[in-house]
Write a protein that holds these residues in place. Structure first.
Motif, PDB file in Angstrom:
ATOM      1  N   ASP A 118       0.838  -1.198   0.000  1.00 10.95           N
ATOM      2  CA  ASP A 118       0.000   0.000   0.000  1.00 10.95           C
ATOM      3  C   ASP A 118       0.874   1.250   0.000  1.00 10.95           C
ATOM      4  N   LYS A 145       1.026   4.290  -2.770  1.00 12.24           N
ATOM      5  CA  LYS A 145       0.886   5.683  -2.335  1.00 12.24           C
ATOM      6  C   LYS A 145       2.088   6.515  -2.791  1.00 12.24           C
ATOM      7  N   THR A 157      -4.686   3.707  -8.418  1.00 12.79           N
ATOM      8  CA  THR A 157      -5.304   3.964  -7.112  1.00 12.79           C
ATOM      9  C   THR A 157      -6.181   2.790  -6.689  1.00 12.79           C
ATOM     10  N   GLU A 158      -6.883   2.206  -7.634  1.00 10.92           N
ATOM     11  CA  GLU A 158      -7.803   1.106  -7.351  1.00 10.92           C
ATOM     12  C   GLU A 158      -7.150  -0.265  -7.511  1.00 10.92           C
ATOM     13  N   PHE A 159      -5.873  -0.299  -7.860  1.00 12.14           N
ATOM     14  CA  PHE A 159      -5.182  -1.558  -8.135  1.00 12.14           C
ATOM     15  C   PHE A 159      -5.103  -2.418  -6.878  1.00 12.14           C
ATOM     16  N   ASP A 160      -5.372  -3.687  -7.037  1.00 10.10           N
ATOM     17  CA  ASP A 160      -5.292  -4.648  -5.930  1.00 10.10           C
ATOM     18  C   ASP A 160      -3.819  -4.908  -5.626  1.00 10.10           C
ATOM     19  N   GLU A 205      -6.118   6.725 -11.800  1.00 13.21           N
ATOM     20  CA  GLU A 205      -7.354   6.086 -11.319  1.00 13.21           C
ATOM     21  C   GLU A 205      -7.170   4.572 -11.230  1.00 13.21           C
ATOM     22  N   LEU A 206      -6.609   3.966 -12.280  1.00 16.29           N
ATOM     23  CA  LEU A 206      -6.401   2.514 -12.272  1.00 16.29           C
ATOM     24  C   LEU A 206      -5.438   2.105 -11.169  1.00 16.29           C
TER      25      LEU A 206
END
Length: 180
Positions: free
Chosen positions: A25, A29, A124-127, A121-122
Motif C-alpha cells: 500500500d 501511495k 489507485t484502485e489496483f489490488d 485512477e487505475l
C-alpha cells in the motif's frame, strides 16, 4: 487445545501478511505521488515549448518533440490499462488517438493529462496483492510492481529527449521538479 492452535495460527499469519500488504500500500501511495509530480513536470515542459517547435527533431530518425510527448501518453496507457489492467492493448502502428496528426499543442497536452488521470485512477484502485503477479514483458518475466517502475523510467527517458530538444532550440527548460 484445537481452538488454541487455530487461533495461534490465525494470529501468526495475520502478523506476517499485514506488514506485507501495508508495504505494498505504501508503494502505491509513494508511486502515485511520484507519478503526479512527473505529470506536473511533463506538462510544464510541454507548455514551455512553443507550438511552432513541436515538430522539431534532433535527427531524421528521431521522434519529434510532439511525438515524444504522445509516445509517453501511449506507453502510459499501454502499461497501465493493458499490462496492469485488463484492456486489450492498442497497436502503436495503427492507433490514431496517440498520433500527432493534426492535433494542436493544447489538444496534445489535454490528451496527456487525460491519460495520466486514467492511469492514476487505475493504479489507485489496483489490488496491491497483484503487485507480485508476473507477466511477459518483451520476453522477460516481470512483476506488475516492475511494470510500474519501467513506466516511470520510460516517462523520464522520453521527457529527457524533450528537454534536449528545448536546449537545441535555445530554450531553457523548466527547473526540475524533485521527488519524481
Amino acid at each position: 487445545m484445537k481452538q488454541l492452535l487455530i487461533l495461534t495460527s490465525i494470529l501468526f499469519f495475520t502478523s506476517v501478511a499485514t506488514p506485507l500488504v501495508a508495504q505494498q500500500d505504501d508503494f502505491i501511495k509513494e508511486y502515485l505521488e511520484r507519478l503526479e509530480n512527473s505529470r506536473k513536470y511533463l506538462i510544464l515542459v510541454a507548455e514551455t515549448m512553443p507550438e511552432d517547435k513541436y515538430n522539431y527533431k534532433a535527427s531524421p530518425e528521431s521522434l519529434t518533440f510532439a511525438q515524444n510527448l504522445l509516445h509517453i501518453a501511449y506507453a502510459m496507457d499501454w502499461h497501465s490499462q493493458s499490462l496492469l489492467g485488463a484492456r486489450k492493448a492498442r497497436v502503436w502502428q495503427t492507433d490514431t488517438e496517440f498520433k500527432v496528426a493534426n492535433k494542436s499543442k493544447k489538444e496534445m497536452i489535454a490528451l496527456v493529462n487525460k491519460t495520466f488521470d486514467k492511469a492514476i485512477e487505475l493504479i489507485t484502485e489496483f489490488d496491491v496483492k497483484k503487485l507480485s503477479d508476473t507477466l511477459d514483458y518483451f520476453g522477460l518475466n516481470r512483476t506488475k510492481r516492475q511494470i510500474l517502475l519501467i513506466l516511470s523510467d520510460h516517462i523520464t527517458h522520453h521527457r529527457g529527449q524533450m528537454l534536449v530538444y528545448m536546449r537545441l532550440n535555445g530554450l531553457v527548460p523548466p527547473r526540475y521538479v524533485l521527488f519524481q
